[in-house]
Design a protein around this motif. Structure first.
Motif, PDB file in Angstrom:
ATOM      1  N   PHE A  34       0.825  -1.202   0.000  1.00 28.43           N
ATOM      2  CA  PHE A  34       0.000   0.000   0.000  1.00 28.43           C
ATOM      3  C   PHE A  34       0.866   1.262   0.000  1.00 28.43           C
ATOM      4  N   GLY A  35       1.935   1.272   0.816  1.00 30.94           N
ATOM      5  CA  GLY A  35       2.821   2.460   0.878  1.00 30.94           C
ATOM      6  C   GLY A  35       3.510   2.706  -0.438  1.00 30.94           C
ATOM      7  N   LEU A  36       4.039   1.643  -1.100  1.00 31.70           N
ATOM      8  CA  LEU A  36       4.707   1.810  -2.381  1.00 31.70           C
ATOM      9  C   LEU A  36       3.736   2.315  -3.436  1.00 31.70           C
ATOM     10  N   ALA A  37       2.515   1.756  -3.436  1.00 27.28           N
ATOM     11  CA  ALA A  37       1.519   2.169  -4.437  1.00 27.28           C
ATOM     12  C   ALA A  37       1.121   3.614  -4.227  1.00 27.28           C
ATOM     13  N   TRP A  38       0.943   3.967  -3.030  1.00 29.52           N
ATOM     14  CA  TRP A  38       0.493   5.331  -2.703  1.00 29.52           C
ATOM     15  C   TRP A  38       1.572   6.329  -3.024  1.00 29.52           C
ATOM     16  N   ILE A  39       2.801   6.056  -2.609  1.00 21.62           N
ATOM     17  CA  ILE A  39       3.876   7.052  -2.790  1.00 21.62           C
ATOM     18  C   ILE A  39       4.241   7.173  -4.257  1.00 21.62           C
ATOM     19  N   TYR A  40       4.602   6.034  -4.840  1.00 24.49           N
ATOM     20  CA  TYR A  40       5.087   6.129  -6.215  1.00 24.49           C
ATOM     21  C   TYR A  40       3.945   6.298  -7.216  1.00 24.49           C
ATOM     22  N   GLY A  41       2.854   5.735  -6.991  1.00 23.83           N
ATOM     23  CA  GLY A  41       1.748   5.842  -7.956  1.00 23.83           C
ATOM     24  C   GLY A  41       1.134   7.199  -7.960  1.00 23.83           C
ATOM     25  N   SER A  42       0.849   7.743  -6.760  1.00 25.51           N
ATOM     26  CA  SER A  42       0.218   9.079  -6.694  1.00 25.51           C
ATOM     27  C   SER A  42       1.171  10.158  -7.199  1.00 25.51           C
ATOM     28  N   ASP A  43       2.431  10.050  -6.892  1.00 28.90           N
ATOM     29  CA  ASP A  43       3.392  11.057  -7.357  1.00 28.90           C
ATOM     30  C   ASP A  43       3.459  11.055  -8.888  1.00 28.90           C
ATOM     31  N   HIS A  44       3.468  10.003  -9.526  1.00 29.95           N
ATOM     32  CA  HIS A  44       3.549   9.930 -10.989  1.00 29.95           C
ATOM     33  C   HIS A  44       2.295  10.508 -11.629  1.00 29.95           C
ATOM     34  N   ILE A  45       1.144  10.193 -11.036  1.00 30.95           N
ATOM     35  CA  ILE A  45      -0.113  10.722 -11.588  1.00 30.95           C
ATOM     36  C   ILE A  45      -0.161  12.228 -11.394  1.00 30.95           C
ATOM     37  N   ILE A  46       0.183  12.738 -10.180  1.00 30.36           N
ATOM     38  CA  ILE A  46       0.146  14.197  -9.896  1.00 30.36           C
ATOM     39  C   ILE A  46       1.132  14.924 -10.796  1.00 30.36           C
ATOM     40  N   ASP A  47       2.300  14.347 -11.004  1.00 30.93           N
ATOM     41  CA  ASP A  47       3.274  15.010 -11.886  1.00 30.93           C
ATOM     42  C   ASP A  47       2.718  15.154 -13.298  1.00 30.93           C
ATOM     43  N   LEU A  48       1.921  14.249 -13.741  1.00 27.14           N
ATOM     44  CA  LEU A  48       1.338  14.337 -15.078  1.00 27.14           C
ATOM     45  C   LEU A  48       0.214  15.355 -15.119  1.00 27.14           C
ATOM     46  N   LEU A  49      -0.537  15.526 -14.040  1.00 25.08           N
ATOM     47  CA  LEU A  49      -1.707  16.407 -14.059  1.00 25.08           C
ATOM     48  C   LEU A  49      -1.386  17.824 -13.579  1.00 25.08           C
ATOM     49  N   VAL A  50      -0.512  18.055 -12.622  1.00 27.32           N
ATOM     50  CA  VAL A  50      -0.286  19.379 -12.011  1.00 27.32           C
ATOM     51  C   VAL A  50       1.178  19.701 -12.131  1.00 27.32           C
ATOM     52  N   ASP A  51       1.315  21.086 -12.650  1.00 28.11           N
ATOM     53  CA  ASP A  51       2.695  21.538 -12.752  1.00 28.11           C
ATOM     54  C   ASP A  51       3.005  22.585 -11.690  1.00 28.11           C
ATOM     55  N   ASP A  52       1.968  23.098 -10.988  1.00 30.16           N
ATOM     56  CA  ASP A  52       2.170  24.192 -10.057  1.00 30.16           C
ATOM     57  C   ASP A  52       2.747  23.608  -8.795  1.00 30.16           C
ATOM     58  N   LYS A  53       3.875  24.262  -8.405  1.00 31.95           N
ATOM     59  CA  LYS A  53       4.543  23.777  -7.211  1.00 31.95           C
ATOM     60  C   LYS A  53       3.730  24.029  -5.954  1.00 31.95           C
ATOM     61  N   GLY A  54       3.038  25.146  -5.860  1.00 34.13           N
ATOM     62  CA  GLY A  54       2.222  25.412  -4.662  1.00 34.13           C
ATOM     63  C   GLY A  54       1.115  24.381  -4.546  1.00 34.13           C
TER      64      GLY A  54
END
Length: 739
Positions: A34-54
């Motif tokens: 669960f931790g690996l999926a959450w950390i690495y999976g969510s980060d990859h999806i967010i990087d694709l959808l949001v570019d704003d650092k804030g």
């Protein structure tokens, strides 16, 4: 048990994990995924959808918060489920422990309640469980020995027991019903023991259980019981009677040795045998009323005859004793006493009593006959003397001479009769000689053949190397003559009489069974005939004086009585065997004469019947005899000095002294006897000779009728010639023996 736990742990680590470890690994794995999926999976999806650092920062914070929330929620559910499972497992473990604690209580109760002492050991012989009986039996008191090695508790245990332990641990069951060992205090103890292996759940031997029971008291009781049984069996086997036990179904339950020997059976053959089979139909039928009565509870006592295996008839007393249990007979004891010997002894006792009574009667009659004969002989002496004097004084042609001769002959016959009476009474005065019966009988054969007649065959069968006897020859003549005359009279027409001799020895057994017999060596004189014989009633009276089966006038009844008296006077015995129509045998046994110490008495040479001129002192208390004797001696030319009593004789001796050549004296007189008188005369007449006269035997000059050595004697009644010859013989003889 500890060893078993270690082995179980090793098996789990190399195979399937325990349930608790599996749950832990599952929870950690789920959380990591669960931790690996959450950390690495969510980060990859967010990087694709949001570019704003804030925005990315806000999303990261939110994502962290949500991760923590989700993680906490997931951990809550996983841990909660794990705790529920753990609680469930704990409840099961507690229930299992509770069930085991119940089982342990039962095992403890079994250990404590068992009649034997128990101990449970692991494979290293460490105590796992032990009963109080074990602690008490082996002197361990309240000592806590659980976990200790058996060899540590008992360091001196023998190697043999260690071998038993090893065999038990190898899966073998061992036992001993009665093992003996010596305790430390020296006392002897007996135990019954058993070693059994116990097994793990896997089927492997986990250790051994040892059962031991102290059977010392039981062993002592069994030993005492066996000793009592041996004693009772030894006692019953050596009892003189038969001892047995019969069950209610009439099968034999016990029979002692005499019982088995009586019926010729051993123990295996007689135990279980039925009474009908053992006794046979006839005897069983006789026993049936007694058997029925004893099984009804009534003791039975009865006498009967039984036939032994060898055919001998035995007299027995039987006792049936019921074996009562709660008032009912489950069998009965049998006691049988063989009273055959007692029965025979009683019959023998009765016979001996009869013989004793007969002997006492004969003795009484003998004393009476002796007394009568003594007085009668005195009278006959006077009658014969006066008759002879009358014949001498009258001429040969005097008419009264025939009558005087008749008187003399009648007196001589009367003298013969009194001689028989004295013979029966054993009061004859005798002069025994050592002789051989064969020679004596052969000298009499011609006379005996004339006595029995030509129609009767007289057979003579002498024994070889016959021993010698000591008896008066005239008595032997009387015995043979009387027996042969009786045998002749028992034969109706022609027949046979047999005389035989032989050597016989009697032992104590024979003499105990025959009244008046004495053990020793004897010479047999037997006279047998093939005449009419006698019945038992007649046989019992034949030796009584004046008893006769002959016609009146054919006998006096003194013949056999005389034979009996002569035999007894010579310390002998007589047996008679007879049956009607089968003849009769008289067997006389005379003691064997011992040559040692015997002295030969020179026989007196018969002197001619002439007189002399010597001086004779004549002493006789009976006046008529004194007068006759004085006349008889005076006619012979002797100078006779008469004295009617011993005192007068002593006075005459003082006057005449050495001029007296011979003293003729009666034996039995008032004041003193004849022998004492002669001794009183010796100081006055030291060289005087003596002649005793008497109507019967007297112990003064004889013992049991046998004259003492050197004694001169003349028996009353005597004829003038007898007296003249005896006086002359004494005067002419040399004095070799004291008077």
């Amino acid at each position: 048990m500890q060893k078993h736990d270690q082995q179980s742990s090793g098996t789990a680590s190399s195979g399937r994990r325990p349930p608790i470890q599996n749950q832990t690994v599952r929870i950690v794995g789920i959380y990591a995924l669960f931790g690996l999926a959450w950390i690495y999976g969510s980060d990859h999806i967010i990087d694709l959808l949001v570019d704003d650092k804030g925005t990315l920062l806000k999303i990261a914070v939110t994502k962290g918060f949500v991760f923590i929330l989700c993680t906490a929620t997931l951990l809550y559910f996983l841990i909660n489920r794990f705790l529920r499972q753990l609680a469930t497992a704990d409840r099961g473990r507690l229930e299992s422990l509770e069930r085991l604690s119940q089982k342990n209580a039962q095992l403890r109760l079994f250990f404590e309640a068992a009649p034997a002492s128990l101990a449970m050991f692991d494979r290293d012989m460490r105590y796992l469980e032990v009963s109080r009986r074990w602690l008490s039996m082996y002197g361990l008191g309240e000592r806590d020995i659980l976990g200790l090695s058996h060899y540590e508790v008992f360091p001196e245990i023998p190697e043999s027991w260690k071998e038993f332990h090893r065999r038990g641990l190898a899966g073998e069951t061992l036992r001993e019903e009665a093992d003996e060992f010596r305790r430390a205090d020296g006392s002897l103890q007996y135990i019954r023991w058993e070693i059994r292996p116990w097994y793990e759940a896997t089927g492997e031997v986990g250790g051994i259980v040892i059962f031991t029971e102290d059977i010392t008291e039981r062993k002592r009781f069994e030993t005492a019981l066996q000793a009592n049984e041996r004693f009772l069996r030894l006692l019953t086997d050596h009892l003189p009677g038969l001892v047995g036990y019969w069950n209610a179904d009439l099968t034999c339950g016990f029979a002692n040795s005499p019982y088995r020997e009586w019926f010729g059976r051993n123990s295996d053959e007689i135990i279980g045998t039925t009474m009908r089979e053992l006794l046979g139909e006839e005897l069983f039928a006789q026993n049936q009323p007694h058997v029925s009565a004893v099984l009804a509870g009534e003791p039975q006592h009865f006498q009967r005859t039984l036939v032994k295996r060898d055919g001998e008839v035995a007299y027995v007393w039987s006792h049936y004793i019921p074996d009562l249990v709660d008032g009912s007979a489950r069998g009965f004891y049998v006691l049988v006493s063989d009273v055959t010997e007692l029965k025979r002894a009683e019959e023998q006792r009765q016979r001996l009593e009869h013989q004793l009574q007969q002997a006492q009667k004969m003795e009484s009659v003998g004393r009476l006959a002796g007394g009568v004969a003594h007085d009668f002989n005195n009278l006959l002496t006077v009658i014969m003397g006066l008759a002879q004097l009358g014949i001498r004084e009258l001429g040969p042609d005097h008419p009264t001479l025939v009558r005087l001769e008749g008187i003399r002959q009648a007196a001589e016959k009367s003298a013969a009769l009194t001689s028989q009476l004295l013979g029966f009474a054993r009061k004859q005065t005798i002069a025994p000689k050592v002789l051989n019966l064969n020679d004596a009988v052969e000298e009499m054969l011609k006379m005996l053949k004339r006595l029995v007649g030509e129609d009767i065959d007289l057979a003579w069968s002498p024994g070889k190397e016959l021993w010698k006897v000591r008896i008066d020859p005239s008595q032997l003549d009387q015995v043979l003559a009387n027996l042969c005359v009786n045998a002749r009279d028992a034969i109706a027409d022609i027949g046979k009489i047999t005389i035989e001799t032989g050597n016989v020895a009697f032992d104590a057994g024979y003499c105990n069974a025959h009244f008046d017999f004495v053990p020793g060596e004897y010479v047999l004189l037997a006279v047998s005939d093939d005449g009419c014989g006698m019945d038992q009633e007649t046989l019992a009276q034949i030796f009584e004086p004046f008893f006769s089966t002959k016609e009146v006038g054919r006998g006096t009844g003194l013949g056999l009585a005389t034979v009996y008296g002569i035999v007894k006077q010579n310390n002998g015995f007589i047996n008679t065997y007879s049956e009607p129509g089968e003849g009769t045998t008289f067997k006389i046994y005379l003691p064997r004469h011992s040559e040692e110490g015997a002295r030969t008495v020179p026989e007196a040479i018969p002197a001619p019947a002439h007189g002399g001129s010597e001086t004779i002192l004549l002493v006789e208390d009976e006046p008529s005899i004194l007068n006759v004797a004085v006349s008889l001696l005076a006619l012979q030319g002797y100078q006779v000095l008469p004295a009617s009593k011993p005192a007068d004789a002593l006075e005459v001796a003082r006057q005449y002294r050495d001029r007296i050549d011979l003293v003729v004296t009666d034996v039995v007189m008032p004041e003193m006897n004849g022998r004492d008188l002669v001794r009183r005369l010796l100081p006055f007449c030291p060289n005087v000779k003596s002649l005793y006269m008497s109507g019967y035997t007297a112990n003064v000059i004889a013992h049991h009728g046998v004259l003492d050595q050197g004694v001169n004697f003349i028996s009353k009644p005597f004829t003038m010639n007898d007296l003249a010859a005896k006086v002359r013989a004494v005067l002419d003889a040399k004095a070799e023996y004291p008077t």
